[in-house]
Design a protein around this motif. Structure first.
Motif, PDB file in Angstrom:
ATOM      1  N   UNK A  83     -42.548 -51.712  76.782  1.00  0.00           N
ATOM      2  CA  UNK A  83     -41.691 -52.891  76.614  1.00  0.00           C
ATOM      3  C   UNK A  83     -41.310 -53.128  75.161  1.00  0.00           C
ATOM      4  N   UNK A  84     -42.118 -52.673  74.219  1.00  0.00           N
ATOM      5  CA  UNK A  84     -41.780 -52.870  72.805  1.00  0.00           C
ATOM      6  C   UNK A  84     -40.545 -52.061  72.418  1.00  0.00           C
ATOM      7  N   UNK A  85     -40.509 -50.797  72.851  1.00  0.00           N
ATOM      8  CA  UNK A  85     -39.356 -49.961  72.569  1.00  0.00           C
ATOM      9  C   UNK A  85     -38.098 -50.542  73.215  1.00  0.00           C
ATOM     10  N   UNK A  86     -38.232 -51.026  74.452  1.00  0.00           N
ATOM     11  CA  UNK A  86     -37.096 -51.643  75.135  1.00  0.00           C
ATOM     12  C   UNK A  86     -36.613 -52.883  74.383  1.00  0.00           C
ATOM     13  N   UNK A  87     -37.552 -53.718  73.947  1.00  0.00           N
ATOM     14  CA  UNK A  87     -37.185 -54.933  73.219  1.00  0.00           C
ATOM     15  C   UNK A  87     -36.450 -54.593  71.928  1.00  0.00           C
ATOM     16  N   UNK A  88     -36.948 -53.591  71.200  1.00  0.00           N
ATOM     17  CA  UNK A  88     -36.302 -53.189  69.946  1.00  0.00           C
ATOM     18  C   UNK A  88     -34.892 -52.689  70.199  1.00  0.00           C
ATOM     19  N   UNK A  89     -34.718 -51.900  71.245  1.00  0.00           N
ATOM     20  CA  UNK A  89     -33.399 -51.352  71.543  1.00  0.00           C
ATOM     21  C   UNK A  89     -32.405 -52.463  71.894  1.00  0.00           C
ATOM     22  N   UNK A  90     -32.832 -53.396  72.731  1.00  0.00           N
ATOM     23  CA  UNK A  90     -31.930 -54.490  73.118  1.00  0.00           C
ATOM     24  C   UNK A  90     -31.621 -55.407  71.933  1.00  0.00           C
ATOM     25  N   UNK A  91     -32.599 -55.611  71.054  1.00  0.00           N
ATOM     26  CA  UNK A  91     -32.351 -56.433  69.871  1.00  0.00           C
ATOM     27  C   UNK A  91     -31.329 -55.764  68.956  1.00  0.00           C
ATOM     28  N   UNK A  92     -31.451 -54.454  68.785  1.00  0.00           N
ATOM     29  CA  UNK A  92     -30.493 -53.724  67.955  1.00  0.00           C
ATOM     30  C   UNK A  92     -29.110 -53.716  68.598  1.00  0.00           C
ATOM     31  N   UNK A  93     -29.067 -53.559  69.928  1.00  0.00           N
ATOM     32  CA  UNK A  93     -27.778 -53.576  70.631  1.00  0.00           C
ATOM     33  C   UNK A  93     -27.068 -54.915  70.429  1.00  0.00           C
ATOM     34  N   UNK A  94     -27.843 -55.987  70.425  1.00  0.00           N
ATOM     35  CA  UNK A  94     -27.260 -57.331  70.294  1.00  0.00           C
ATOM     36  C   UNK A  94     -26.786 -57.608  68.870  1.00  0.00           C
ATOM     37  N   UNK A  95     -27.557 -57.153  67.882  1.00  0.00           N
ATOM     38  CA  UNK A  95     -27.312 -57.579  66.504  1.00  0.00           C
ATOM     39  C   UNK A  95     -26.799 -56.473  65.585  1.00  0.00           C
ATOM     40  N   UNK A  96     -27.076 -55.213  65.929  1.00  0.00           N
ATOM     41  CA  UNK A  96     -26.740 -54.126  65.027  1.00  0.00           C
ATOM     42  C   UNK A  96     -27.568 -54.116  63.758  1.00  0.00           C
ATOM     43  N   UNK A  97     -28.698 -54.841  63.774  1.00  0.00           N
ATOM     44  CA  UNK A  97     -29.510 -55.020  62.564  1.00  0.00           C
ATOM     45  C   UNK A  97     -30.670 -54.047  62.470  1.00  0.00           C
ATOM     46  N   UNK A  98     -30.799 -53.156  63.464  1.00  0.00           N
ATOM     47  CA  UNK A  98     -31.964 -52.278  63.509  1.00  0.00           C
ATOM     48  C   UNK A  98     -32.125 -51.427  62.253  1.00  0.00           C
ATOM     49  N   UNK A  99     -33.372 -51.267  61.845  1.00  0.00           N
ATOM     50  CA  UNK A  99     -33.709 -50.465  60.680  1.00  0.00           C
ATOM     51  C   UNK A  99     -34.913 -49.597  61.039  1.00  0.00           C
ATOM     52  N   UNK A 100     -35.129 -48.502  60.306  1.00  0.00           N
ATOM     53  CA  UNK A 100     -36.304 -47.659  60.595  1.00  0.00           C
ATOM     54  C   UNK A 100     -37.595 -48.481  60.516  1.00  0.00           C
ATOM     55  N   UNK A 101     -38.331 -48.531  61.619  1.00  0.00           N
ATOM     56  CA  UNK A 101     -39.474 -49.441  61.715  1.00  0.00           C
ATOM     57  C   UNK A 101     -40.605 -48.804  62.505  1.00  0.00           C
ATOM     58  N   UNK A 102     -41.806 -49.040  62.047  1.00  0.00           N
ATOM     59  CA  UNK A 102     -43.008 -48.702  62.795  1.00  0.00           C
ATOM     60  C   UNK A 102     -43.587 -49.990  63.361  1.00  0.00           C
ATOM     61  N   UNK A 103     -43.829 -50.014  64.677  1.00  0.00           N
ATOM     62  CA  UNK A 103     -44.461 -51.158  65.330  1.00  0.00           C
ATOM     63  C   UNK A 103     -45.865 -50.751  65.737  1.00  0.00           C
TER      64      UNK A 103
END
Length: 306
Positions: free
Chosen positions: A82-102
């Protein structure tokens, strides 16, 4: 929101995401979209996973999970979490995704009826939303979380709440005072879809109305709350795993004021009069479950960590 810390590893944000119990769960029927219409009372409890997001130089979002001492069950593998899914949907919504380790320290078992996966998704949305400086509110994060799971919007707010529709329509309840619970954890999971499918096959009938439970919570009457604990899915879970009936009885025999299945199980919880009573119950049933945990109700589900 969590404060972004800076260190030699890069900026980071860290939160603790807490589990939930279902004090009440009533299934009203199957919806045209295939989901079930439910009426449930959630309570956040003090068993939580630590979710830390760290900016890195490696591309994409990577997830590392580590089991805390005493965790029952196995960790999710690969990118199917679910963490990977959440990150993907957040990036899809905002375009703010950056290289990140969770990084996640897991204390909430997977497939236990405690919303462990949904809690992790909520924690990731909060931590990543802050680290990536998205500026999204909790209600906006909840819209994204709904794409991951029906419990995620609740896991972004927490406390005691009445949830309706698919579980995403939330009404906060003014529960008075902390409640203490003993969680009896099973070694092997039960998964929601299988339990709901079994409920459908059983053509089970729906339970009584939620009003008295809401009144008891608002009055702070723990004994009445205990007498009203209810979960329509219990019959289905027992059909799949008959030994859960004996587990429930063990908690009652040890002095729990009431006991019930949480969510789709297999966790059985007992409600205690206070912390000392919970500790006494836990000691009495320590050898009867894969793990036994004493928890208290909490007013929120996400806690920023330094």
């Amino acid at each position: 929101m969590p404060e972004v810390a800076r260190s030699f590893d890069g900026p980071r944000a860290r939160v603790r995401a807490y589990a939930k119990l279902n004090l009440w769960l009533r299934i009203l029927g199957t919806r045209p979209d295939g989901y079930h219409e439910i009426e449930t009372v959630f309570s956040t409890v003090s068993l939580g996973d630590d979710v830390e997001a760290i900016l890195t130089t490696e591309p994409g979002v990577r997830v590392e999970m580590r089991a805390a001492d005493g965790l029952v069950g196995v960790l999710p593998s690969g990118t199917d979490n679910t963490l990977t899914m959440a990150a993907r949907h957040l990036d899809d919504r905002t375009g703010a995704g950056r290289p990140t380790l969770v990084r996640v320290i897991k204390r909430i078992a997977i497939g236990a009826g405690l919303a462990g996966g949904s809690a992790d998704a909520a924690g990731a949305l909060v931590a990543l939303g802050d680290l990536w400086d998205t500026g999204l509110s909790r209600s906006e994060l909840a819209e994204i979380g709904l794409k991951v799971g029906m419990d995620v919007p609740y896991c972004l707010t927490g406390g005691t709440a009445l949830a309706t529709a698919r579980g995403e329509r939330l009404t906060p309840l003014a529960a008075r005072g902390a409640m203490w619970f003993v969680l009896g954890m099973a070694r092997y999971p039960l998964y929601s879809k299988a339990v709901y499918d079994t409920w459908d096959r059983l053509e089970a009938t729906s339970g009584p109305r939620v009003g008295p439970m809401v009144d008891a919570l608002e009055a702070g009457d723990v004994r009445v709350v205990a007498s009203l604990l209810h979960n329509d899915l219990e019959r289905a879970a027992l059909a799949m795993r008959p030994g859960l009936a004996a587990d429930k009885q063990r908690l009652l025999d040890a002095g729990a004021l009431g006991a019930s299945l949480s969510g789709s199980g297999p966790t059985i919880f007992g409600l205690a009069a206070d912390e000392a009573h919970a500790a006494s119950i836990a000691e009495a049933v320590a050898g009867d479950f894969a793990a036994v945990v004493v928890v208290a109700s909490l007013p929120r589900s996400i806690e920023p960590l330094g």
